[in-house]
Scaffold this active site. Structure first.
Site, PDB file in Angstrom:
ATOM      1  CD  GLU A 118      -2.639   1.154   2.650  1.00  0.00           C
ATOM      2  OE1 GLU A 118      -2.256   0.467   3.611  1.00  0.00           O
ATOM      3  OE2 GLU A 118      -3.666   1.870   2.679  1.00  0.00           O
ATOM      4  CE  LYS A 195      -7.192   1.857   3.541  1.00  0.00           C
ATOM      5  NZ  LYS A 195      -5.880   2.157   4.161  1.00  0.00           N
ATOM      6  CB  CYS A 232      -4.611  -1.582   4.085  1.00  0.00           C
ATOM      7  SG  CYS A 232      -3.913  -1.919   5.737  1.00  0.00           S
TER       8      CYS A 232
HETATM    9  N1  URP Z   1      -3.285   1.070   6.149  1.00  0.00           N
HETATM   10  C1  URP Z   1      -4.327   0.743   6.895  1.00  0.00           C
HETATM   11  O1  URP Z   1      -5.463   0.798   6.477  1.00  0.00           O
HETATM   12  N2  URP Z   1      -4.032   0.352   8.163  1.00  0.00           N
HETATM   13  C2  URP Z   1      -5.012   0.161   9.171  1.00  0.00           C
HETATM   14  C3  URP Z   1      -4.628  -0.893  10.106  1.00  0.00           C
HETATM   15  C4  URP Z   1      -5.045  -2.242   9.669  1.00  0.00           C
HETATM   16  O2  URP Z   1      -5.943  -2.380   8.842  1.00  0.00           O
HETATM   17  O3  URP Z   1      -4.496  -3.216  10.160  1.00  0.00           O
END
Ligand code: URP
Length: 370
Positions: A118, A195, A232
Site C-alpha cells: 500500500e 480503498k 489494507c
Molecule cells: N493502512 C491501513 O489501512 N491500516 C489500518 C490498520 C489495519 O488495517 O491493520
C-alpha cells in the site's frame, strides 16, 4: 531490526522437533507447501540485492474439460530506503529503483502478476496528520510518473502490475484517494480501484487525507486471470471480500501497511478466511520496518508524543481457496514471494464446499442474483 522476531516460520523450524514439524505445518498451514524450484540466478540476485526470495506452488486436480490455468503471482514487501525527511522526489526515485530491481528478479522467476505494498511510493506518513510534504507524494493514477514507470515494467516483463499509490485526481478538484492502479501486461492502463474502508484507529489517521473510495468493487480481466484489489483496512470487512469475489475475482490482492501492536494476530486469519469463504486466492502484503518522523505526533489519547507509528511486520503470504497457505515472508526484511497457482482450484473448491452458492440462489435475496 533489534528485538524483532524474524518470522514465525523460522521460529517453528528452529524449535519444533523434525518428526512433528510436518504435522504441525499440516494443522497450521493446511500442509507443507510445495517449494518452487526458482532459478539460481534469481536466488543469487536476491541475495546480492539483500532481499528474501521464496516460492511456493498450489495444486489443483486435473480436469477433463479444462486445461490447468497456471499463473505465478509476485508479492513485494519493502522498507523505505531513505529517511522520511529526504526530498520527496529523491525518496520516490529511490523507491522506484528498489522496486525495479525486485521486479527484475520476479521476472526471472516467471511472475505474471506482481503487486506492491500500500502507498508504496512513500513513507506511511498519515499518522502525522501533517499535510506537507506528504501530500506531495500524490500522483495521477492515469499518467503520473509512477504509473508511467510501472507501464514500462509491465511491457518489459510481460507482467501485470498492481501499483497502490496515493492518488491525486486532477480532473476532479485535485482530491486525494488511496488507489491501486492496475496495468495490463501490454503496458495499457486497465483501471483503478480505490480503498473503500478508511481506518480511524490508533494513529492510522488516513481520513485526514482521503475518504472512502467511490470505485465500488471492480474486477480486472487480465490475460492471467480475474483480479481485484482490497486495500489494507478493507481486509477486516468480510462483505468487502465477498463483493470482489461475487464480481468474479479469482485472485484478490490486499496491499497493506499495518503494525504489530494493532493487527498482527488478525493478519494470518482474515485474508486466509476470505480465501476459504470466497473460493479464491488472497494475497495480503505488508510493508516492513519502522519509519521515523522528525516532528513528534500524538495519538489524541493523553499519551506522550512520539516519532514512529510502529513496526510494520511484513509477513506477506498467499492463501488458497482450500484453506492452505504459504509461509509468510520475513517480519523484518524486504522480500519477494512467488506463488504458482492453478486457478481451476477456485471452482473445484466452490463445487466441493458451496459456501457462496446458497446466498446467490436464495430467492429472498434477489439483489444478489446477476
Ligand atoms: N493502512 C491501513 O489501512 N491500516 C489500518 C490498520 C489495519 O488495517 O491493520
Amino acid at each position: 531490526m533489534a528485538g524483532e522476531l524474524e518470522s514465525l516460520e523460522s521460529c517453528l523450524e528452529r524449535h519444533i522437533p523434525p518428526g512433528e514439524l510436518a504435522e504441525v505445518k499440516r494443522i497450521l498451514y493446511g500442509g507443507e507447501a510445495r517449494k518452487l524450484d526458482l532459478p539460481t540466478a534469481a536466488l543469487s540476485a536476491a541475495q546480492e540485492k539483500d532481499f528474501e526470495l521464496q516460492g511456493y506452488g498450489f495444486e489443483a486436480a486435473p480436469e477433463q474439460l479444462r486445461r490447468p490455468r497456471i499463473v505465478r503471482v509476485g508479492l513485494i514487501q519493502n522498507k523505505i530506503p531513505l529517511p522520511t525527511d529526504t526530498a520527496v522526489a529523491v525518496q520516490v526515485a529511490a523507491l522506484h529503483r528498489r522496486i525495479e530491481e525486485m521486479v527484475g528478479v520476479a521476472a526471472m522467476c516467471g511472475v505474471n502478476i506482481v503487486c506492491f505494498q500500500e502507498a508504496w511510493t512513500m513513507p506511511f506518513a498519515f499518522c502525522t496528520r501533517e499535510k506537507l510534504p506528504w501530500t506531495e507524494f500524490a500522483e495521477s493514477a492515469e499518467d503520473g510518473p509512477t504509473t508511467k514507470f510501472c507501464q514500462e515494467l509491465a511491457k518489459k516483463y510481460n507482467m501485470v502490475v498492481v501499483s497502490p499509490i496515493l492518488e491525486r485526481d486532477e480532473l476532479h478538484g485535485g482530491v486525494l484517494w488511496n488507489t491501486a492502479v492496475v496495468i495490463s501486461n501490454s503496458g495499457a492502463l486497465l483501471g483503478k480501484s480505490r480503498k473503500n474502508h478508511i481506518p480511524r484507529v490508533g494513529d492510522f489517521n488516513e481520513s485526514t487525507y482521503y475518504m472512502e473510495g467511490n470505485t465500488g468493487h471492480p474486477v480486472f480481466q487480465t490475460q492471467f486471470g480475474a483480479i481485484a484489489v482490497n486495500i489494507c483496512y478493507g481486509r477486516h470487512h468480510p462483505l468487502n471480500w465477498l463483493m470482489y469475489s461475487m464480481n468474479g475475482a479469482e485472485i484478490i490482492f490486499n496491499p497493506s501497511a499495518t503494525i504489530g501492536t494493532l493487527s498482527e494476530a488478525l493478519w494470518p486469519v482474515e485474508a486466509r478466511n476470505a480465501a476459504i469463504a470466497n473460493h479464491c486466492f488472497t494475497c495480503p502484503i505488508n510493508r516492513v520496518g519502522t519509519e521515523y518522523y522528525k516532528n513528534a505526533f500524538t495519538s489524541g489519547d493523553g499519551g506522550k508524543a512520539h516519532h514512529e507509528l510502529g513496526h510494520f511486520y511484513g509477513s506477506s503470504y498467499v492463501a488458497a481457496p482450500d484453506g492452505s497457505r504459504t509461509p509468510g515472508l520475513s517480519r523484518t526484511q524486504d522480500g519477494l514471494l512467488v506463488a504458482e497457482m492453478d486457478l481451476n482450484l477456485c471452482r473445484q473448491v466452490s463445487d466441493k464446499w458451496n459456501f457462496k452458492l446458497p446466498a446467490t440462489c436464495f430467492p429472498t435475496h434477489p439483489e444478489l442474483q446477476g
